[in-house]
Design a protein around this motif. Structure first.
Motif, PDB file in Angstrom:
ATOM      1  N   SER A 160      36.181  46.448  56.324  1.00 35.51           N
ATOM      2  CA  SER A 160      36.571  47.627  55.546  1.00 35.51           C
ATOM      3  C   SER A 160      35.429  48.159  54.698  1.00 35.51           C
ATOM      4  CB  SER A 160      37.738  47.292  54.614  1.00 35.51           C
ATOM      5  OG  SER A 160      38.751  46.589  55.272  1.00 35.51           O
ATOM      6  N   ASP A 161      35.534  49.448  54.385  1.00 34.63           N
ATOM      7  CA  ASP A 161      34.672  50.057  53.371  1.00 34.63           C
ATOM      8  C   ASP A 161      35.402  50.158  52.032  1.00 34.63           C
ATOM      9  OD1 ASP A 161      32.492  50.754  55.230  1.00 34.63           O
ATOM     10  OD2 ASP A 161      33.995  52.109  56.087  1.00 34.63           O
ATOM     11  N   PHE A 162      36.741  50.064  52.085  1.00 33.52           N
ATOM     12  CA  PHE A 162      37.572  50.312  50.910  1.00 33.52           C
ATOM     13  C   PHE A 162      38.848  49.499  51.070  1.00 33.52           C
ATOM     14  CE2 PHE A 162      40.585  52.759  48.377  1.00 33.52           C
ATOM     15  CZ  PHE A 162      39.827  53.172  47.277  1.00 33.52           C
ATOM     16  N   ILE A 163      39.262  48.754  50.042  1.00 36.21           N
ATOM     17  CA  ILE A 163      40.409  47.842  50.174  1.00 36.21           C
ATOM     18  C   ILE A 163      41.548  48.294  49.262  1.00 36.21           C
ATOM     19  CG2 ILE A 163      41.245  45.481  49.848  1.00 36.21           C
ATOM     20  CD1 ILE A 163      38.460  44.497  50.599  1.00 36.21           C
ATOM     21  N   ILE A 164      42.752  48.370  49.848  1.00 30.34           N
ATOM     22  CA  ILE A 164      43.969  48.752  49.134  1.00 30.34           C
ATOM     23  C   ILE A 164      44.976  47.616  49.261  1.00 30.34           C
ATOM     24  CG2 ILE A 164      45.899  50.389  49.035  1.00 30.34           C
ATOM     25  CD1 ILE A 164      44.010  52.416  50.447  1.00 30.34           C
ATOM     26  N   LEU A 165      45.571  47.225  48.155  1.00 27.62           N
ATOM     27  CA  LEU A 165      46.646  46.232  48.156  1.00 27.62           C
ATOM     28  C   LEU A 165      47.967  46.926  47.881  1.00 27.62           C
ATOM     29  CD1 LEU A 165      47.956  43.398  48.019  1.00 27.62           C
ATOM     30  CD2 LEU A 165      47.208  43.269  45.621  1.00 27.62           C
ATOM     31  N   LEU A 166      48.936  46.742  48.786  1.00 27.25           N
ATOM     32  CA  LEU A 166      50.317  47.166  48.547  1.00 27.25           C
ATOM     33  C   LEU A 166      51.046  45.957  47.979  1.00 27.25           C
ATOM     34  CD1 LEU A 166      51.087  49.007  51.933  1.00 27.25           C
ATOM     35  CD2 LEU A 166      49.804  49.850  49.957  1.00 27.25           C
ATOM     36  N   SER A 167      51.355  45.996  46.693  1.00 24.64           N
ATOM     37  CA  SER A 167      51.830  44.802  45.995  1.00 24.64           C
ATOM     38  C   SER A 167      53.255  44.950  45.486  1.00 24.64           C
ATOM     39  CB  SER A 167      50.909  44.491  44.810  1.00 24.64           C
ATOM     40  OG  SER A 167      51.509  43.525  43.962  1.00 24.64           O
ATOM     41  N   HIS A 168      54.168  44.216  46.100  1.00 24.68           N
ATOM     42  CA  HIS A 168      55.528  44.131  45.550  1.00 24.68           C
ATOM     43  C   HIS A 168      55.643  42.819  44.753  1.00 24.68           C
ATOM     44  CE1 HIS A 168      59.579  45.884  45.485  1.00 24.68           C
ATOM     45  NE2 HIS A 168      59.949  44.636  45.226  1.00 24.68           N
ATOM     46  N   GLY A 210      54.756  42.891  41.038  1.00 25.71           N
ATOM     47  CA  GLY A 210      55.001  43.185  39.630  1.00 25.71           C
ATOM     48  C   GLY A 210      53.720  43.395  38.848  1.00 25.71           C
ATOM     49  N   ILE A 211      53.860  44.042  37.700  1.00 29.45           N
ATOM     50  CA  ILE A 211      52.708  44.504  36.926  1.00 29.45           C
ATOM     51  C   ILE A 211      51.790  43.367  36.489  1.00 29.45           C
ATOM     52  CG2 ILE A 211      54.124  44.549  34.820  1.00 29.45           C
ATOM     53  CD1 ILE A 211      52.351  46.856  33.831  1.00 29.45           C
ATOM     54  N   HIS A 212      52.358  42.235  36.067  1.00 24.65           N
ATOM     55  CA  HIS A 212      51.506  41.161  35.528  1.00 24.65           C
ATOM     56  C   HIS A 212      50.659  40.516  36.621  1.00 24.65           C
ATOM     57  CE1 HIS A 212      53.466  41.781  31.765  1.00 24.65           C
ATOM     58  NE2 HIS A 212      54.653  41.450  32.252  1.00 24.65           N
ATOM     59  N   ASP A 213      51.258  40.287  37.786  1.00 16.15           N
ATOM     60  CA  ASP A 213      50.474  39.759  38.907  1.00 16.15           C
ATOM     61  C   ASP A 213      49.404  40.760  39.337  1.00 16.15           C
ATOM     62  OD1 ASP A 213      51.736  37.359  38.984  1.00 16.15           O
ATOM     63  OD2 ASP A 213      52.987  37.785  40.722  1.00 16.15           O
ATOM     64  N   ASP A 214      49.741  42.035  39.334  1.00 18.38           N
ATOM     65  CA  ASP A 214      48.764  43.054  39.733  1.00 18.38           C
ATOM     66  C   ASP A 214      47.557  43.053  38.803  1.00 18.38           C
ATOM     67  OD1 ASP A 214      50.534  43.731  41.706  1.00 18.38           O
ATOM     68  OD2 ASP A 214      51.109  45.666  40.851  1.00 18.38           O
ATOM     69  N   GLU A 215      47.815  42.934  37.514  1.00 14.34           N
ATOM     70  CA  GLU A 215      46.710  42.924  36.547  1.00 14.34           C
ATOM     71  C   GLU A 215      45.845  41.681  36.729  1.00 14.34           C
ATOM     72  OE1 GLU A 215      48.955  43.349  32.957  1.00 14.34           O
ATOM     73  OE2 GLU A 215      48.827  45.544  32.976  1.00 14.34           O
ATOM     74  N   ARG A 216      46.501  40.534  36.980  1.00 17.44           N
ATOM     75  CA  ARG A 216      45.734  39.294  37.212  1.00 17.44           C
ATOM     76  C   ARG A 216      44.899  39.396  38.491  1.00 17.44           C
ATOM     77  NH1 ARG A 216      50.326  36.661  34.592  1.00 17.44           N
ATOM     78  NH2 ARG A 216      51.524  36.674  36.521  1.00 17.44           N
ATOM     79  N   ILE A 217      45.483  39.964  39.530  1.00 17.92           N
ATOM     80  CA  ILE A 217      44.761  40.116  40.800  1.00 17.92           C
ATOM     81  C   ILE A 217      43.561  41.037  40.619  1.00 17.92           C
ATOM     82  CG2 ILE A 217      44.935  41.155  43.104  1.00 17.92           C
ATOM     83  CD1 ILE A 217      47.833  40.058  43.202  1.00 17.92           C
ATOM     84  N   ALA A 218      43.745  42.128  39.889  1.00 19.49           N
ATOM     85  CA  ALA A 218      42.632  43.068  39.667  1.00 19.49           C
ATOM     86  C   ALA A 218      41.466  42.387  38.957  1.00 19.49           C
ATOM     87  CB  ALA A 218      43.120  44.264  38.859  1.00 19.49           C
ATOM     88  N   THR A 219      41.785  41.496  38.029  1.00 19.71           N
ATOM     89  CA  THR A 219      40.741  40.762  37.306  1.00 19.71           C
ATOM     90  C   THR A 219      40.060  39.735  38.193  1.00 19.71           C
ATOM     91  OG1 THR A 219      41.952  41.054  35.224  1.00 19.71           O
ATOM     92  CG2 THR A 219      40.296  39.304  35.285  1.00 19.71           C
ATOM     93  N   GLY A 252      47.335  56.206  36.293  1.00 18.32           N
ATOM     94  CA  GLY A 252      46.796  54.945  36.768  1.00 18.32           C
ATOM     95  C   GLY A 252      46.366  54.062  35.613  1.00 18.32           C
ATOM     96  N   LYS A 253      45.929  52.876  35.948  1.00 18.13           N
ATOM     97  CA  LYS A 253      45.382  51.958  34.941  1.00 18.13           C
ATOM     98  C   LYS A 253      44.181  51.265  35.557  1.00 18.13           C
ATOM     99  CE  LYS A 253      46.390  48.030  31.950  1.00 18.13           C
ATOM    100  NZ  LYS A 253      47.403  47.095  31.410  1.00 18.13           N
ATOM    101  N   LEU A 254      43.054  51.360  34.888  1.00 19.14           N
ATOM    102  CA  LEU A 254      41.832  50.733  35.385  1.00 19.14           C
ATOM    103  C   LEU A 254      41.712  49.340  34.798  1.00 19.14           C
ATOM    104  CD1 LEU A 254      39.609  51.744  37.312  1.00 19.14           C
ATOM    105  CD2 LEU A 254      38.229  52.275  35.287  1.00 19.14           C
ATOM    106  N   VAL A 255      41.676  48.326  35.669  1.00 24.35           N
ATOM    107  CA  VAL A 255      41.450  46.939  35.257  1.00 24.35           C
ATOM    108  C   VAL A 255      40.143  46.510  35.915  1.00 24.35           C
ATOM    109  CG1 VAL A 255      42.311  44.573  35.294  1.00 24.35           C
ATOM    110  CG2 VAL A 255      43.920  46.477  35.030  1.00 24.35           C
ATOM    111  N   GLY A 256      39.091  46.404  35.108  1.00 20.91           N
ATOM    112  CA  GLY A 256      37.767  46.216  35.692  1.00 20.91           C
ATOM    113  C   GLY A 256      37.426  47.460  36.498  1.00 20.91           C
ATOM    114  N   SER A 257      37.100  47.240  37.764  1.00 24.18           N
ATOM    115  CA  SER A 257      36.783  48.383  38.633  1.00 24.18           C
ATOM    116  C   SER A 257      37.943  48.750  39.549  1.00 24.18           C
ATOM    117  CB  SER A 257      35.550  48.049  39.484  1.00 24.18           C
ATOM    118  OG  SER A 257      35.816  46.902  40.280  1.00 24.18           O
ATOM    119  N   THR A 258      39.086  48.052  39.393  1.00 25.99           N
ATOM    120  CA  THR A 258      40.243  48.271  40.268  1.00 25.99           C
ATOM    121  C   THR A 258      41.210  49.254  39.616  1.00 25.99           C
ATOM    122  OG1 THR A 258      40.048  46.016  41.123  1.00 25.99           O
ATOM    123  CG2 THR A 258      42.128  47.148  41.506  1.00 25.99           C
ATOM    124  N   LEU A 259      41.634  50.264  40.362  1.00 20.59           N
ATOM    125  CA  LEU A 259      42.581  51.246  39.843  1.00 20.59           C
ATOM    126  C   LEU A 259      43.989  50.866  40.277  1.00 20.59           C
ATOM    127  CD1 LEU A 259      42.989  53.890  38.284  1.00 20.59           C
ATOM    128  CD2 LEU A 259      42.670  55.127  40.445  1.00 20.59           C
TER     129      LEU A 259
END
Length: 450
Positions: A170-178, A180-189, A209-216
């Motif tokens: 890939s050149d660009f990675i997208i996660l479809l995450s069911h 929840g918000i707390h896991d998403d924030e941890r994953i972004a970090t 949106g919410k930017l966590v590090g470089s992940t939107l």
């Protein structure tokens, strides 16, 4: 330079009254971007179906799939409303007519293989050759999935496993995450290589949106109140130069000329399909969240009998209406729409006494509940079967409760998910009865010859 548009929905929960407007909006936006030579991808992040709606209930979710097809969705994640609220065969056939990919890296048959309708990830290529790697993860209700015949693995372990090939392809990675918000924030970090996380499950939303590090991170709330959009800008070297997120409010979307007719058609189709007669009552079954009625007593008794437990308790707020005369399958859905399963817990007499004491708290009866599968408003009083209160004593099946004896208590599973009776229930082993909902138990009881 390249511009890529990502539209996303999540936790729609079969609120089909919002669908005509959302569908028109998405199709018009897709056509507009394509006319401008820009790529568009549509993603649903799970819980698109919910069996409270008659059309979804009647078709076991399959009626919802053409809606995503007609909108030309690219891919969908599996939510827990698809995953644990359908019997095995119904889920295994749910996506048989899907014209989009189903992405769920941590979802397996019990033999460890993926169903043919599931992929862990998929690479999509834009007109300019940019490769979008899209991976899906679903909330790991491992025990419930296991009871239904599936195998759910740890989502973070799966993410680690699949990110290596994703990065190469890939050149660009997208996660479809069911998840929840707390896991998403941890994953972004923890995984900055993920460019975008489209979230769900906890019904959260980010206006820009919410930017966590470089992940939107993006999320669009629930019920179709919002549609999410991200715009990705890349340079000639396929490096991201800018990422933007926004939400479209449903109330701001253009009205569809015949949307009320479409909404009513969904309801009527479901009602017709659920018109099967269950029984004819000799007297109405009345409901009242704050008084014990013949209906609430019947549900508690039915729960105990189905589970073959010593005693049972339900909250009267589970019943949302009265049944009169001829009862159909549709009527049972109307009065008991919750995706709530029976559960049995073994307790000592002392533990049972503690729970029963808490059920007497009037403030609990008036508590408004959201989530846990509950589709009503207030909890209501508790109604018991096999339990009798006399002269400051408690009797179980006619015998006085003994603190050191063991008893089996049948109850709705919503009470076992960590929000109620927290001094006792969290540490107890639970025996869940799947795939039956409480309304299925009522149907079983009412169909019995009298």
């Amino acid at each position: 330079m390249e511009t890529i548009h990502l539209y996303h929905t999540n936790d729609f929960h079969s609120h089909l009254e919002h669908w005509p407007r959302i569908q028109q909006f998405l199709l018009q936006k897709k056509q507009l971007h394509q006319q401008q030579g820009e790529d568009v991808f549509l993603f649903d992040i799970g819980d698109f179906i919910d069996r409270w709606h008659p059309y979804t209930e009647a078709t076991k979710g399959k009626g919802n799939i053409p809606l995503l097809n007609e909108c030309q969705f690219t891919a969908a994640a599996i939510g827990n409303n698809e995953g644990v609220n359908l019997p095995f065969d119904d889920l295994d056939q749910l996506y048989s007519d899907a014209e989009f990919d189903v992405l769920a890296a941590n979802f397996y048959y019990q033999n460890g293989s993926y169903p043919q309708w599931v992929k862990p990830y998929k690479i999509y290529q834009t007109q300019k050759g940019t490769r979008l790697g899209v991976i899906g993860l679903t909330a790991p209700f491992t025990h419930l999935y296991d009871l239904l015949g599936w195998r759910l693995t740890d989502p973070i372990s799966e993410l680690k496993k699949w990110l290596e090939p994703l990065e190469k392809e890939s050149d660009f990675i997208i996660l479809l995450s069911h998840l929840g918000i707390h896991d998403d924030e941890r994953i972004a970090t923890a995984f900055p290589e993920i460019d975008v996380i489209l979230g769900a499950h906890t019904h959260h939303f980010f206006e820009k949106g919410k930017l966590v590090g470089s992940t939107l991170l993006g999320a669009a709330g629930k019920y179709g109140f919002y549609v999410g959009k991200m715009t990705i800008h890349l340079n000639e070297q396929k490096a991201v130069t800018r990422k933007e997120a926004l939400l479209y409010d449903f109330n701001d979307l253009p009205i569809v000329p015949n949307e009320q007719e479409q909404i009513i058609a969904f309801l009527n189709k479901g009602k017709d399909l659920l018109s099967h007669k269950v029984t004819t009552l000799s007297e109405p079954l009345l409901h009242n969240p704050f008084q014990e009625t013949n209906f609430s007593r019947l549900l508690s008794k039915t729960l105990r009998e189905w589970c073959r437990a010593d005693c049972a308790m339900i909250n009267a707020g589970l019943l949302l209406g009265t049944l009169s005369e001829e009862v159909t399958t549709y009527d049972l859905l109307e009065v008991c729409p919750h995706p709530i399963n029976p559960c049995v817990v073994e307790l000592t007499g002392k533990e049972l006494l503690e729970i029963l004491s808490q059920t007497m708290d009037e403030s609990l009866h008036h508590r408004q509940i959201k989530g846990l599968g509950f589709r009503g408003t207030v909890l209501g009083i508790f109604v018991y079967d096999g339990i009798c209160f006399e002269k400051n004593k408690i009797f179980i099946q006619g015998s006085e409760l003994k603190l050191d004896s063991n008893y089996t208590l049948a109850l709705p599973d919503m009470f076992t998910f960590g929000h109620f009776f927290t001094e006792v229930l969290p540490q107890k082993q639970k025996n869940y009865f799947l795939p039956e909902f409480l309304r299925d138990l009522l149907k079983w009881k009412l169909e019995m010859p009298t």
